[in-house]
Design a protein around this motif. Sequence first.
Motif, PDB file in Angstrom:
ATOM      1  N   HIS A   1       0.829  -1.203   0.000  1.00 50.48           N
ATOM      2  CA  HIS A   1       0.000   0.000   0.000  1.00 50.48           C
ATOM      3  C   HIS A   1       0.860   1.247   0.000  1.00 50.48           C
ATOM      4  CE1 HIS A   1      -3.502  -2.404   0.394  1.00 50.48           C
ATOM      5  NE2 HIS A   1      -3.231  -2.821   1.624  1.00 50.48           N
ATOM      6  N   ALA A   2       0.484   2.219  -0.805  1.00 54.91           N
ATOM      7  CA  ALA A   2       1.165   3.512  -0.873  1.00 54.91           C
ATOM      8  C   ALA A   2       2.674   3.342  -1.012  1.00 54.91           C
ATOM      9  CB  ALA A   2       0.843   4.354   0.366  1.00 54.91           C
ATOM     10  N   GLY A   3       3.066   2.325  -1.823  1.00 58.82           N
ATOM     11  CA  GLY A   3       4.478   2.114  -2.077  1.00 58.82           C
ATOM     12  C   GLY A   3       5.234   1.447  -0.957  1.00 58.82           C
ATOM     13  N   LYS A   4       4.508   0.866   0.010  1.00 54.24           N
ATOM     14  CA  LYS A   4       5.186   0.227   1.139  1.00 54.24           C
ATOM     15  C   LYS A   4       5.581  -1.209   0.810  1.00 54.24           C
ATOM     16  CE  LYS A   4       3.258   3.017   4.860  1.00 54.24           C
ATOM     17  NZ  LYS A   4       2.650   2.985   6.208  1.00 54.24           N
ATOM     18  N   VAL A   5       6.713  -1.636   1.366  1.00 59.66           N
ATOM     19  CA  VAL A   5       7.178  -3.010   1.192  1.00 59.66           C
ATOM     20  C   VAL A   5       6.470  -3.896   2.209  1.00 59.66           C
ATOM     21  CG1 VAL A   5       9.192  -4.531   1.204  1.00 59.66           C
ATOM     22  CG2 VAL A   5       9.437  -2.146   0.458  1.00 59.66           C
ATOM     23  N   LYS A   6       5.864  -4.977   1.741  1.00 59.70           N
ATOM     24  CA  LYS A   6       5.123  -5.875   2.634  1.00 59.70           C
ATOM     25  C   LYS A   6       6.091  -6.870   3.289  1.00 59.70           C
ATOM     26  CE  LYS A   6       0.524  -5.533   0.658  1.00 59.70           C
ATOM     27  NZ  LYS A   6      -0.694  -6.279   0.302  1.00 59.70           N
TER      28      LYS A   6
ATOM     29  N   VAL B   1       2.684  -7.408   7.429  1.00 68.48           N
ATOM     30  CA  VAL B   1       1.406  -8.044   7.082  1.00 68.48           C
ATOM     31  C   VAL B   1       1.258  -9.425   7.706  1.00 68.48           C
ATOM     32  CG1 VAL B   1       1.144  -6.738   4.934  1.00 68.48           C
ATOM     33  CG2 VAL B   1       2.293  -8.969   4.886  1.00 68.48           C
ATOM     34  N   ALA B   2       2.339  -9.976   8.274  1.00 71.17           N
ATOM     35  CA  ALA B   2       2.261 -11.303   8.891  1.00 71.17           C
ATOM     36  C   ALA B   2       3.368 -11.460   9.926  1.00 71.17           C
ATOM     37  CB  ALA B   2       2.379 -12.400   7.835  1.00 71.17           C
ATOM     38  N   VAL B   3       3.012 -12.161  11.021  1.00 64.19           N
ATOM     39  CA  VAL B   3       3.981 -12.559  12.042  1.00 64.19           C
ATOM     40  C   VAL B   3       3.749 -14.044  12.299  1.00 64.19           C
ATOM     41  CG1 VAL B   3       4.806 -12.223  14.408  1.00 64.19           C
ATOM     42  CG2 VAL B   3       3.981 -10.257  13.098  1.00 64.19           C
ATOM     43  N   THR B   4       4.800 -14.830  12.271  1.00 62.18           N
ATOM     44  CA  THR B   4       4.635 -16.271  12.470  1.00 62.18           C
ATOM     45  C   THR B   4       5.139 -16.697  13.848  1.00 62.18           C
ATOM     46  OG1 THR B   4       6.786 -17.105  11.688  1.00 62.18           O
ATOM     47  CG2 THR B   4       5.117 -16.568  10.006  1.00 62.18           C
ATOM     48  N   SER B   5       4.503 -17.739  14.365  1.00 61.48           N
ATOM     49  CA  SER B   5       4.935 -18.367  15.612  1.00 61.48           C
ATOM     50  C   SER B   5       4.234 -19.713  15.720  1.00 61.48           C
ATOM     51  CB  SER B   5       4.574 -17.488  16.823  1.00 61.48           C
ATOM     52  OG  SER B   5       5.077 -18.069  18.016  1.00 61.48           O
ATOM     53  N   ARG B   6       4.742 -20.578  16.593  1.00 62.27           N
ATOM     54  CA  ARG B   6       4.101 -21.894  16.758  1.00 62.27           C
ATOM     55  C   ARG B   6       2.699 -21.765  17.346  1.00 62.27           C
ATOM     56  NH1 ARG B   6       9.506 -23.664  18.271  1.00 62.27           N
ATOM     57  NH2 ARG B   6       9.038 -22.994  20.377  1.00 62.27           N
ATOM     58  N   ASP B   7       2.489 -20.763  18.205  1.00 64.06           N
ATOM     59  CA  ASP B   7       1.191 -20.588  18.868  1.00 64.06           C
ATOM     60  C   ASP B   7       0.417 -19.455  18.212  1.00 64.06           C
ATOM     61  OD1 ASP B   7       1.703 -22.592  20.824  1.00 64.06           O
ATOM     62  OD2 ASP B   7       2.991 -21.161  21.881  1.00 64.06           O
ATOM     63  N   ALA B   8      -0.833 -19.751  17.853  1.00 63.35           N
ATOM     64  CA  ALA B   8      -1.674 -18.753  17.184  1.00 63.35           C
ATOM     65  C   ALA B   8      -2.322 -17.844  18.221  1.00 63.35           C
ATOM     66  CB  ALA B   8      -2.737 -19.446  16.336  1.00 63.35           C
ATOM     67  N   GLN B   9      -1.592 -16.820  18.617  1.00 66.89           N
ATOM     68  CA  GLN B   9      -2.152 -15.842  19.543  1.00 66.89           C
ATOM     69  C   GLN B   9      -1.759 -14.450  19.092  1.00 66.89           C
ATOM     70  OE1 GLN B   9      -0.157 -17.557  23.043  1.00 66.89           O
ATOM     71  NE2 GLN B   9       0.938 -15.632  23.304  1.00 66.89           N
TER      72      GLN B   9
ATOM     73  N   ALA C   1       1.601 -19.252   1.828  1.00 68.79           N
ATOM     74  CA  ALA C   1       0.586 -18.362   2.405  1.00 68.79           C
ATOM     75  C   ALA C   1       1.135 -16.940   2.549  1.00 68.79           C
ATOM     76  CB  ALA C   1       0.131 -18.898   3.760  1.00 68.79           C
ATOM     77  N   LEU C   2       2.403 -16.829   2.898  1.00 70.75           N
ATOM     78  CA  LEU C   2       3.014 -15.503   3.008  1.00 70.75           C
ATOM     79  C   LEU C   2       3.101 -14.836   1.637  1.00 70.75           C
ATOM     80  CD1 LEU C   2       5.887 -16.237   5.574  1.00 70.75           C
ATOM     81  CD2 LEU C   2       3.669 -15.155   6.014  1.00 70.75           C
ATOM     82  N   LYS C   3       3.442 -15.631   0.621  1.00 67.32           N
ATOM     83  CA  LYS C   3       3.487 -15.100  -0.742  1.00 67.32           C
ATOM     84  C   LYS C   3       2.108 -14.619  -1.173  1.00 67.32           C
ATOM     85  CE  LYS C   3       5.344 -14.353  -4.839  1.00 67.32           C
ATOM     86  NZ  LYS C   3       6.358 -13.297  -5.031  1.00 67.32           N
ATOM     87  N   ALA C   4       1.068 -15.368  -0.801  1.00 63.24           N
ATOM     88  CA  ALA C   4      -0.306 -14.995  -1.153  1.00 63.24           C
ATOM     89  C   ALA C   4      -0.718 -13.672  -0.497  1.00 63.24           C
ATOM     90  CB  ALA C   4      -1.269 -16.107  -0.745  1.00 63.24           C
ATOM     91  N   LYS C   5      -0.107 -13.348   0.632  1.00 61.56           N
ATOM     92  CA  LYS C   5      -0.388 -12.067   1.303  1.00 61.56           C
ATOM     93  C   LYS C   5       0.419 -10.927   0.703  1.00 61.56           C
ATOM     94  CE  LYS C   5      -1.832 -13.722   5.803  1.00 61.56           C
ATOM     95  NZ  LYS C   5      -1.902 -13.374   7.219  1.00 61.56           N
ATOM     96  N   GLY C   6       1.244 -11.244  -0.292  1.00 61.49           N
ATOM     97  CA  GLY C   6       2.040 -10.210  -0.950  1.00 61.49           C
ATOM     98  C   GLY C   6       3.359  -9.912  -0.276  1.00 61.49           C
ATOM     99  N   VAL C   7       3.782 -10.778   0.642  1.00 64.26           N
ATOM    100  CA  VAL C   7       5.046 -10.546   1.359  1.00 64.26           C
ATOM    101  C   VAL C   7       6.210 -10.491   0.371  1.00 64.26           C
ATOM    102  CG1 VAL C   7       6.708 -11.555   2.983  1.00 64.26           C
ATOM    103  CG2 VAL C   7       4.257 -11.528   3.545  1.00 64.26           C
ATOM    104  N   GLN C   8       7.011  -9.454   0.507  1.00 60.84           N
ATOM    105  CA  GLN C   8       8.182  -9.277  -0.355  1.00 60.84           C
ATOM    106  C   GLN C   8       9.492  -9.536   0.374  1.00 60.84           C
ATOM    107  OE1 GLN C   8       6.062  -5.576  -0.919  1.00 60.84           O
ATOM    108  NE2 GLN C   8       7.075  -5.390  -2.905  1.00 60.84           N
ATOM    109  N   VAL C   9       9.483  -9.268   1.684  1.00 63.07           N
ATOM    110  CA  VAL C   9      10.683  -9.481   2.513  1.00 63.07           C
ATOM    111  C   VAL C   9      10.270 -10.172   3.804  1.00 63.07           C
ATOM    112  CG1 VAL C   9      12.599  -8.398   3.749  1.00 63.07           C
ATOM    113  CG2 VAL C   9      11.830  -7.436   1.581  1.00 63.07           C
ATOM    114  N   ALA C  10      11.004 -11.212   4.175  1.00 59.28           N
ATOM    115  CA  ALA C  10      10.787 -11.878   5.458  1.00 59.28           C
ATOM    116  C   ALA C  10      12.018 -11.670   6.330  1.00 59.28           C
ATOM    117  CB  ALA C  10      10.527 -13.368   5.253  1.00 59.28           C
TER     118      ALA C  10
END
Length: 339
Positions: free
Chosen positions: A3-8, A35-43, A67-76
Amino acid sequence: MGHAGKVKIAVLGGSGYTAVELIKILLRHPHAEIVAVTSRDAQPVSDYHPSLLGRLDLVCEPFDAAALKAKGVQVAFGCLPHGASMEAVAPLLDQGIRVVDLSADYRLRDPNLYAEWYGESHHDTKNLAHAVYGLPEIYGANVRDARLVANPGCYPQTGILGLAPLVAGKLIEQTGIIVNSLSGVSGAGRTPKLAYHFPECNESVTAYNVGKHRHTPEIEQALTHVGGSPVQVIFTPHLVPMDRGIFSTIYATPLRAVSEAEVLAQYREYYTGKPFVRVRTGLPSTKDSVGSNFIDLAVRVVRGKIIVLASEDNLIRGASGVAVQNFNLMHGFDERIGF
């Protein structure tokens, strides 16, 4: 761009200390969108880190590169432990996602060296071959086009940046260099262990992993590259009873008589245009660098030895801050954005 030129962006391993520091910096960054944060526990992320309540409204999700690619993630950004990280990096790169890995998995160029110091074989030698060591002051030009950046360790940055001007200038003997380092307890991570229990570490200073700390080959690898011939250091880390900060005192033997003024001039010249290295005339302290991405350096000449004093915040300059500095280089942004 998002969004607005931001890197996801995705943050992997969202429960730890480096993750929360990274998120805080990225929330201030005008060109970044988490746009995403991963962890073993979904909280919710804010359950792990209450300081983020009302600032990041995301629920942690299991790691899934597609799934991260589907969210448009460009950098992890990988805030995973060594070993676990290399399992996540390959599928991310396969999805075309660039990675800044904060673990040790891609720092050592030689997989045999990794096996020797980390006690397990490297499972992703294909990507190791093109990983760029993410110390911007030395490898910045390579970071710009990297698909995989191996973020440097916290201790090694004080050793490498503390010694690089001397090694590059051929001013010191390249063996017998002593790097004595002190670190706050957050350097051990958030997983509870007996040695870091308050009654164990409060009011106590102790050395650990003497002669066998995994950051030794990392320091030697970078300095050997800087000087063009093998460099050997004796690195001794110590745990001190404070939350955060690293202070290193480094001893080197000059090859000829040098003055303090000459050595200081060498440092100032070497770090010209490097905004996060502060070469000081006074002595640094951890309080001066805490909460910042600065590494503070001072040099003294004492009884025929060069003494370098280096201080940094182990969670920011030592990990999450330099990761964002690398992110900025990878996208052509000013290195200082977000700080």
